[in-house]
Write a protein that holds these residues in place. Sequence first.
Motif, PDB file in Angstrom:
ATOM      1  N   THR A   1      50.546  39.307 -18.441  1.00 50.29           N
ATOM      2  CA  THR A   1      51.849  39.620 -17.863  1.00 50.29           C
ATOM      3  C   THR A   1      52.965  39.315 -18.857  1.00 50.29           C
ATOM      4  OG1 THR A   1      51.101  39.154 -15.614  1.00 50.29           O
ATOM      5  CG2 THR A   1      53.474  39.043 -15.996  1.00 50.29           C
ATOM      6  N   SER A   2      53.850  40.282 -19.056  1.00 46.66           N
ATOM      7  CA  SER A   2      55.014  40.101 -19.914  1.00 46.66           C
ATOM      8  C   SER A   2      56.018  39.206 -19.205  1.00 46.66           C
ATOM      9  CB  SER A   2      55.635  41.462 -20.223  1.00 46.66           C
ATOM     10  OG  SER A   2      56.741  41.293 -21.061  1.00 46.66           O
TER      11      SER A   2
ATOM     12  N   GLY B   1      55.753  46.164 -21.643  1.00 42.78           N
ATOM     13  CA  GLY B   1      55.786  46.121 -20.177  1.00 42.78           C
ATOM     14  C   GLY B   1      56.947  45.314 -19.644  1.00 42.78           C
TER      15      GLY B   1
ATOM     16  N   ASN C   1      59.866  42.107 -13.634  1.00 44.41           N
ATOM     17  CA  ASN C   1      58.586  42.397 -12.981  1.00 44.41           C
ATOM     18  C   ASN C   1      57.827  41.149 -12.563  1.00 44.41           C
ATOM     19  OD1 ASN C   1      59.134  45.093 -13.416  1.00 44.41           O
ATOM     20  ND2 ASN C   1      57.991  45.159 -15.328  1.00 44.41           N
TER      21      ASN C   1
ATOM     22  N   SER D   1      61.368  39.020 -17.803  1.00 42.72           N
ATOM     23  CA  SER D   1      60.943  40.290 -17.235  1.00 42.72           C
ATOM     24  C   SER D   1      61.128  40.246 -15.723  1.00 42.72           C
ATOM     25  CB  SER D   1      59.479  40.545 -17.589  1.00 42.72           C
ATOM     26  OG  SER D   1      59.048  41.738 -16.989  1.00 42.72           O
TER      27      SER D   1
ATOM     28  N   ARG E   1      59.098  49.053 -23.756  1.00 34.42           N
ATOM     29  CA  ARG E   1      58.211  49.812 -22.874  1.00 34.42           C
ATOM     30  C   ARG E   1      56.759  49.413 -23.096  1.00 34.42           C
ATOM     31  NH1 ARG E   1      60.868  54.339 -24.961  1.00 34.42           N
ATOM     32  NH2 ARG E   1      58.879  55.162 -25.633  1.00 34.42           N
TER      33      ARG E   1
END
Length: 130
Positions: free
Chosen positions: A76-77, A34, A93, A91, A31
């Motif tokens: 950014t992860s 990210g 995302n 990820s 978490r």
Amino acid sequence: MIKGSCCCGSVKFELTSPPAMMGMCHCSRCRKAGASTLAFVDKNSFTLLAGREFIQRYEPEPPFTYARTFCKKCGTSLGEIGSENDSFPISVNCLDDDPEARIQFHVHVGSKPAWYEICDSAKQFQESPT
């Protein structure tokens, strides 16, 4: 072809096939990084198109074992891009296109914050599955 990138566009990659599976980790470490929703991709389907110089690797302190990567320009992860394993998580995302896979499992549900409600029928594990 499934394209992916970081927020600033410095790191770009593509997948020639959809991820094998997708899951969500509810541990505090994922978490905070990210990167709670992860897609597991075949190393042979992953191609880094740009930004190798912007990928930073974070090695965790024990007892954690999974390294994480992120864009050192925008933060950014990225998951575990650059892993030597045959399959590794990225990820979700940072995917620009529909990965075609959907969430199949939730891990570390015992660590899930009270404010988050799991609203799907995917299999749940209190910790990591064995």
